[in-house]
Write a protein that holds these residues in place. Sequence first.
Motif, PDB file in Angstrom:
ATOM      1  N   ARG A   4       0.857  -1.195   0.000  1.00 28.03           N
ATOM      2  CA  ARG A   4       0.000   0.000   0.000  1.00 28.03           C
ATOM      3  C   ARG A   4       0.887   1.237   0.000  1.00 28.03           C
ATOM      4  N   PRO A   5       0.331   2.387  -0.394  1.00 26.36           N
ATOM      5  CA  PRO A   5       1.161   3.592  -0.468  1.00 26.36           C
ATOM      6  C   PRO A   5       1.709   3.934   0.919  1.00 26.36           C
ATOM      7  N   PRO A   6       2.955   4.390   0.990  1.00 23.55           N
ATOM      8  CA  PRO A   6       3.498   4.754   2.305  1.00 23.55           C
ATOM      9  C   PRO A   6       2.769   5.968   2.879  1.00 23.55           C
ATOM     10  N   LEU A   7       2.775   6.089   4.198  1.00 23.53           N
ATOM     11  CA  LEU A   7       2.098   7.223   4.839  1.00 23.53           C
ATOM     12  C   LEU A   7       2.658   8.561   4.370  1.00 23.53           C
ATOM     13  N   THR A   8       3.926   8.613   3.989  1.00 22.33           N
ATOM     14  CA  THR A   8       4.464   9.877   3.459  1.00 22.33           C
ATOM     15  C   THR A   8       3.736  10.280   2.185  1.00 22.33           C
ATOM     16  N   SER A   9       3.384   9.316   1.353  1.00 16.85           N
ATOM     17  CA  SER A   9       2.609   9.630   0.141  1.00 16.85           C
ATOM     18  C   SER A   9       1.209  10.091   0.497  1.00 16.85           C
ATOM     19  N   VAL A  10       0.617   9.442   1.494  1.00 10.20           N
ATOM     20  CA  VAL A  10      -0.716   9.843   1.956  1.00 10.20           C
ATOM     21  C   VAL A  10      -0.667  11.297   2.431  1.00 10.20           C
ATOM     22  N   LEU A  11       0.356  11.657   3.191  1.00  5.72           N
ATOM     23  CA  LEU A  11       0.485  13.042   3.673  1.00  5.72           C
ATOM     24  C   LEU A  11       0.652  14.027   2.518  1.00  5.72           C
ATOM     25  N   ARG A  12       1.318  13.609   1.447  1.00  6.87           N
ATOM     26  CA  ARG A  12       1.437  14.493   0.274  1.00  6.87           C
ATOM     27  C   ARG A  12       0.063  14.747  -0.356  1.00  6.87           C
ATOM     28  N   TYR A  13      -0.743  13.688  -0.437  1.00  2.42           N
ATOM     29  CA  TYR A  13      -2.111  13.873  -0.928  1.00  2.42           C
ATOM     30  C   TYR A  13      -2.864  14.849  -0.033  1.00  2.42           C
ATOM     31  N   PHE A  79      -8.532  20.830   8.772  1.00  2.00           N
ATOM     32  CA  PHE A  79      -8.848  20.140   7.525  1.00  2.00           C
ATOM     33  C   PHE A  79      -8.953  18.650   7.792  1.00  2.00           C
ATOM     34  N   ARG A  80     -10.049  18.058   7.397  1.00  2.00           N
ATOM     35  CA  ARG A  80     -10.254  16.609   7.476  1.00  2.00           C
ATOM     36  C   ARG A  80     -10.074  16.080   6.055  1.00  2.00           C
ATOM     37  N   HIS A  81      -9.230  15.064   5.905  1.00  2.00           N
ATOM     38  CA  HIS A  81      -8.939  14.510   4.579  1.00  2.00           C
ATOM     39  C   HIS A  81      -9.265  13.020   4.536  1.00  2.00           C
ATOM     40  N   ASP A  82      -9.864  12.609   3.429  1.00  5.97           N
ATOM     41  CA  ASP A  82     -10.103  11.197   3.141  1.00  5.97           C
ATOM     42  C   ASP A  82      -9.483  10.895   1.782  1.00  5.97           C
ATOM     43  N   LEU A  83      -8.633   9.893   1.737  1.00  5.84           N
ATOM     44  CA  LEU A  83      -8.041   9.430   0.488  1.00  5.84           C
ATOM     45  C   LEU A  83      -8.873   8.243   0.026  1.00  5.84           C
ATOM     46  N   VAL A  84      -9.420   8.349  -1.191  1.00  2.00           N
ATOM     47  CA  VAL A  84     -10.332   7.324  -1.687  1.00  2.00           C
ATOM     48  C   VAL A  84      -9.869   6.802  -3.047  1.00  2.00           C
ATOM     49  N   ARG A  85     -10.310   5.585  -3.326  1.00  2.00           N
ATOM     50  CA  ARG A  85     -10.063   4.976  -4.642  1.00  2.00           C
ATOM     51  C   ARG A  85     -11.114   5.478  -5.627  1.00  2.00           C
ATOM     52  N   GLU A  86     -10.957   5.046  -6.850  1.00  2.00           N
ATOM     53  CA  GLU A  86     -11.907   5.418  -7.905  1.00  2.00           C
ATOM     54  C   GLU A  86     -13.338   4.988  -7.573  1.00  2.00           C
ATOM     55  N   ASP A  87     -13.486   3.874  -6.847  1.00  2.00           N
ATOM     56  CA  ASP A  87     -14.822   3.388  -6.488  1.00  2.00           C
ATOM     57  C   ASP A  87     -15.340   4.034  -5.197  1.00  2.00           C
ATOM     58  N   ASN A  88     -14.640   5.075  -4.709  1.00  2.00           N
ATOM     59  CA  ASN A  88     -14.968   5.826  -3.493  1.00  2.00           C
ATOM     60  C   ASN A  88     -14.729   5.045  -2.206  1.00  2.00           C
TER      61      ASN A  88
END
Length: 127
Positions: A4-13, A79-88
């Motif tokens: 899965r993507p590393p948390l550093t990538s998640v933080l960039r998003y 800011f509240r962030h949710d990272l989602v896939r194409e299918d939500n």
Amino acid sequence: TGARPPLTSVLRYFERGRTAGLGGPESLQRIADEGLSVVVGRVEGVGFAEGVRDDEAWAGAKLTVLSSAVIKRRGIVSFRHDLVREDNSLVATGEMVCFFIRADDGRPAPLPEWLTPVLRCLTPENG
């Protein structure tokens, strides 16, 4: 399969979501032109959603960050962030608490008035 993507990538998003929530690069430039800076004061609850596995295929996955904002006291914005896939389906979630400071002396500054309506568009009741 890939990890899965590393948390550093998640933080960039999430950082991109914050920038977009503030109105994009143009708004960040306007904030700077007004002698202010936006500072991330706290990052909380960043993690993967329940059920997101390391053995899922992530290479090339289309991910989108969905953001909401709550204006708190004295220029503090959560800011509240949710990272989602194409299918939500939810991949990761987290919160960034930001505030404004004067660039010349680092002292807290109020939220610029022109930014309030921009952020209000991201409030949960308007989402």
